[in-house]
Write a protein that holds these residues in place. Structure first.
Motif, PDB file in Angstrom:
ATOM      1  N   SER A 168      -7.114  28.001 107.224  1.00  0.00           N
ATOM      2  CA  SER A 168      -6.753  27.918 108.640  1.00  0.00           C
ATOM      3  C   SER A 168      -5.800  29.074 108.925  1.00  0.00           C
ATOM      4  N   PRO A 169      -5.792  29.588 110.146  1.00  0.00           N
ATOM      5  CA  PRO A 169      -5.050  30.823 110.430  1.00  0.00           C
ATOM      6  C   PRO A 169      -3.596  30.772 109.956  1.00  0.00           C
ATOM      7  N   MET A 170      -3.180  31.856 109.310  1.00  0.00           N
ATOM      8  CA  MET A 170      -1.833  31.963 108.740  1.00  0.00           C
ATOM      9  C   MET A 170      -1.076  33.083 109.444  1.00  0.00           C
ATOM     10  N   PRO A 209       0.800  38.318 111.850  1.00  0.00           N
ATOM     11  CA  PRO A 209      -0.411  37.616 111.406  1.00  0.00           C
ATOM     12  C   PRO A 209      -1.132  38.302 110.246  1.00  0.00           C
ATOM     13  N   LEU A 210      -0.373  38.786 109.261  1.00  0.00           N
ATOM     14  CA  LEU A 210      -0.968  39.454 108.108  1.00  0.00           C
ATOM     15  C   LEU A 210      -0.383  38.873 106.819  1.00  0.00           C
ATOM     16  N   PRO A 211      -1.149  38.900 105.717  1.00  0.00           N
ATOM     17  CA  PRO A 211      -0.710  38.271 104.460  1.00  0.00           C
ATOM     18  C   PRO A 211       0.242  39.163 103.661  1.00  0.00           C
ATOM     19  N   ASP A 212       1.445  39.336 104.160  1.00  0.00           N
ATOM     20  CA  ASP A 212       2.457  40.124 103.463  1.00  0.00           C
ATOM     21  C   ASP A 212       2.894  39.373 102.199  1.00  0.00           C
ATOM     22  N   ARG A 223      -7.851  34.200 116.919  1.00  0.00           N
ATOM     23  CA  ARG A 223      -7.017  33.600 117.960  1.00  0.00           C
ATOM     24  C   ARG A 223      -7.447  32.141 118.115  1.00  0.00           C
ATOM     25  N   THR A 224      -6.520  31.240 117.864  1.00  0.00           N
ATOM     26  CA  THR A 224      -6.823  29.810 117.811  1.00  0.00           C
ATOM     27  C   THR A 224      -6.057  29.060 118.888  1.00  0.00           C
ATOM     28  N   PRO A 225      -6.712  28.138 119.600  1.00  0.00           N
ATOM     29  CA  PRO A 225      -5.978  27.334 120.584  1.00  0.00           C
ATOM     30  C   PRO A 225      -5.023  26.363 119.902  1.00  0.00           C
ATOM     31  N   VAL A 226      -3.778  26.350 120.345  1.00  0.00           N
ATOM     32  CA  VAL A 226      -2.790  25.394 119.856  1.00  0.00           C
ATOM     33  C   VAL A 226      -2.790  24.147 120.734  1.00  0.00           C
ATOM     34  N   SER A 227      -3.023  24.362 122.014  1.00  0.00           N
ATOM     35  CA  SER A 227      -3.137  23.281 122.986  1.00  0.00           C
ATOM     36  C   SER A 227      -4.130  23.748 124.043  1.00  0.00           C
ATOM     37  N   ALA A 228      -4.238  23.015 125.126  1.00  0.00           N
ATOM     38  CA  ALA A 228      -5.185  23.394 126.178  1.00  0.00           C
ATOM     39  C   ALA A 228      -4.790  24.699 126.858  1.00  0.00           C
ATOM     40  N   THR A 229      -3.529  25.111 126.730  1.00  0.00           N
ATOM     41  CA  THR A 229      -3.052  26.294 127.452  1.00  0.00           C
ATOM     42  C   THR A 229      -2.451  27.371 126.556  1.00  0.00           C
ATOM     43  N   GLY A 255      -3.665  34.386 113.904  1.00  0.00           N
ATOM     44  CA  GLY A 255      -3.319  34.315 112.495  1.00  0.00           C
ATOM     45  C   GLY A 255      -4.417  34.906 111.631  1.00  0.00           C
ATOM     46  N   PHE A 256      -4.109  35.093 110.357  1.00  0.00           N
ATOM     47  CA  PHE A 256      -5.068  35.662 109.404  1.00  0.00           C
ATOM     48  C   PHE A 256      -5.924  34.557 108.799  1.00  0.00           C
ATOM     49  N   PHE A 257      -7.211  34.849 108.663  1.00  0.00           N
ATOM     50  CA  PHE A 257      -8.174  33.900 108.089  1.00  0.00           C
ATOM     51  C   PHE A 257      -9.036  34.662 107.091  1.00  0.00           C
ATOM     52  N   GLY A 258      -9.069  34.210 105.837  1.00  0.00           N
ATOM     53  CA  GLY A 258      -9.877  34.909 104.839  1.00  0.00           C
ATOM     54  C   GLY A 258      -9.341  34.693 103.440  1.00  0.00           C
ATOM     55  N   THR A 259      -9.485  35.691 102.580  1.00  0.00           N
ATOM     56  CA  THR A 259      -9.035  35.595 101.195  1.00  0.00           C
ATOM     57  C   THR A 259      -7.954  36.636 100.918  1.00  0.00           C
ATOM     58  N   VAL A 260      -7.054  36.269 100.026  1.00  0.00           N
ATOM     59  CA  VAL A 260      -5.940  37.135  99.644  1.00  0.00           C
ATOM     60  C   VAL A 260      -5.802  37.078  98.126  1.00  0.00           C
ATOM     61  N   ARG A 261      -5.671  38.237  97.508  1.00  0.00           N
ATOM     62  CA  ARG A 261      -5.402  38.277  96.068  1.00  0.00           C
ATOM     63  C   ARG A 261      -4.042  38.915  95.846  1.00  0.00           C
ATOM     64  N   LEU A 262      -3.138  38.132  95.268  1.00  0.00           N
ATOM     65  CA  LEU A 262      -1.795  38.605  94.960  1.00  0.00           C
ATOM     66  C   LEU A 262      -1.681  38.909  93.474  1.00  0.00           C
ATOM     67  N   GLY A 263      -0.800  39.835  93.145  1.00  0.00           N
ATOM     68  CA  GLY A 263      -0.561  40.160  91.747  1.00  0.00           C
ATOM     69  C   GLY A 263       0.902  40.440  91.490  1.00  0.00           C
ATOM     70  N   LEU A 264       1.277  40.423  90.224  1.00  0.00           N
ATOM     71  CA  LEU A 264       2.604  40.840  89.788  1.00  0.00           C
ATOM     72  C   LEU A 264       2.450  42.080  88.925  1.00  0.00           C
ATOM     73  N   ILE A 265       3.390  43.002  89.040  1.00  0.00           N
ATOM     74  CA  ILE A 265       3.323  44.207  88.221  1.00  0.00           C
ATOM     75  C   ILE A 265       3.523  43.839  86.749  1.00  0.00           C
ATOM     76  N   LYS A 266       3.151  44.749  85.855  1.00  0.00           N
ATOM     77  CA  LYS A 266       3.193  44.472  84.419  1.00  0.00           C
ATOM     78  C   LYS A 266       4.603  44.178  83.923  1.00  0.00           C
ATOM     79  N   ALA A 267       5.613  44.679  84.632  1.00  0.00           N
ATOM     80  CA  ALA A 267       6.996  44.477  84.194  1.00  0.00           C
ATOM     81  C   ALA A 267       7.493  43.053  84.431  1.00  0.00           C
ATOM     82  N   ALA A 268       6.742  42.233  85.172  1.00  0.00           N
ATOM     83  CA  ALA A 268       7.176  40.860  85.457  1.00  0.00           C
ATOM     84  C   ALA A 268       7.294  40.065  84.158  1.00  0.00           C
TER      85      ALA A 268
END
Length: 234
Positions: A112-114, A124-127, A172-178, A183-196
């Protein structure tokens, strides 16, 4: 105890159920007369309604350490009353989440939109840093002090997390009638650098598992930012 709550509803006719009405229904289900309705981090998250095998499903997340309230046999979504056919609780604990197997990569499905709210502006972006900070703030709002994510640990994660890939769009998603929300809708791949290090990778994995329950971003109590974890890998 944290839990995902899967509710099967007898909802016919596919009425328009706005996020504001989902929020109202969740408050009626999961808040008590003693609850602080204005608190910044409420102890629940709300997913969107969806159909499967001819039934309407609704997934909620419970974030508090104490058990959730008992659910009624009938709920009201806006001006629609519907019976609860079944309710399944998948319980966990902050201790179990904190003991997650270390991971360096996470594939998230945003169902659902994030979006994030920053100084009165919507983002509305997956930071990746905003994702981790949002989850850590809500974790600390409800987890026992023993499992709190310290500022030092949070800096270690935000200093090593990055956006590996994304596929999707802003909607763009309706929250109410007005009112509408983007928000962002889709897939996100996160990673950690090798030093983690091992601890950072463990907390990262715990937060990704927590996202299934808590959602990510703003208005998760209205059905925004619902998440499924498709992959969690070393």
């Amino acid at each position: 105890m944290p839990a995902t709550i899967q509710i099967t509803l007898d909802l016919t006719g596919h009425p328009q159920i706005y996020p504001a009405r989902l929020h109202g229904a969740a408050c009626a289900l999961l808040e008590t007369p003693d609850s602080d309705h204005q608190r910044q981090y409420k102890p629940f998250a709300v997913g969107p309604l969806y159909d499967i095998d001819g039934s309407t499903r609704w997934r909620l997340g419970w974030l508090a350490e104490q058990p959730p309230p008992q659910l009624p046999d009938r709920i009201r979504l806006g001006d629609v009353d519907c019976d609860v056919r079944a309710a399944h609780f998948d319980n966990t604990s902050y201790a179990r989440l904190a003991d997650s197997k270390p991971a360096r990569h996470a594939q998230l499905q945003v169902v659902s939109p994030m979006y994030f709210s920053r100084n009165g502006r919507d983002h509305p972006l997956p930071d990746p840093v905003l994702i981790v900070r949002n989850l850590a703030q809500r974790w600390n709002a409800h987890a026992p002090a023993l499992f709190a994510i310290t500022d030092e640990l949070l800096r270690a994660i935000t200093g090593t997390v990055f956006l590996h890939a994304m596929a999707g769009e802003t909607v763009r998603t309706p929250v109410s009638a007005t009112m509408h929300q983007t928000g962002f809708f889709g897939t996100v791949r996160l990673g950690l650098i090798k030093a983690a290090d091992h601890t950072t990778r463990t907390i990262f994995a715990a937060l990704m598992q927590f996202a299934i329950i808590a959602g990510i971003g703003a208005q998760t109590t209205h059905g925004f930012g619902a998440i499924r974890v498709k992959d969690l890998a070393p």
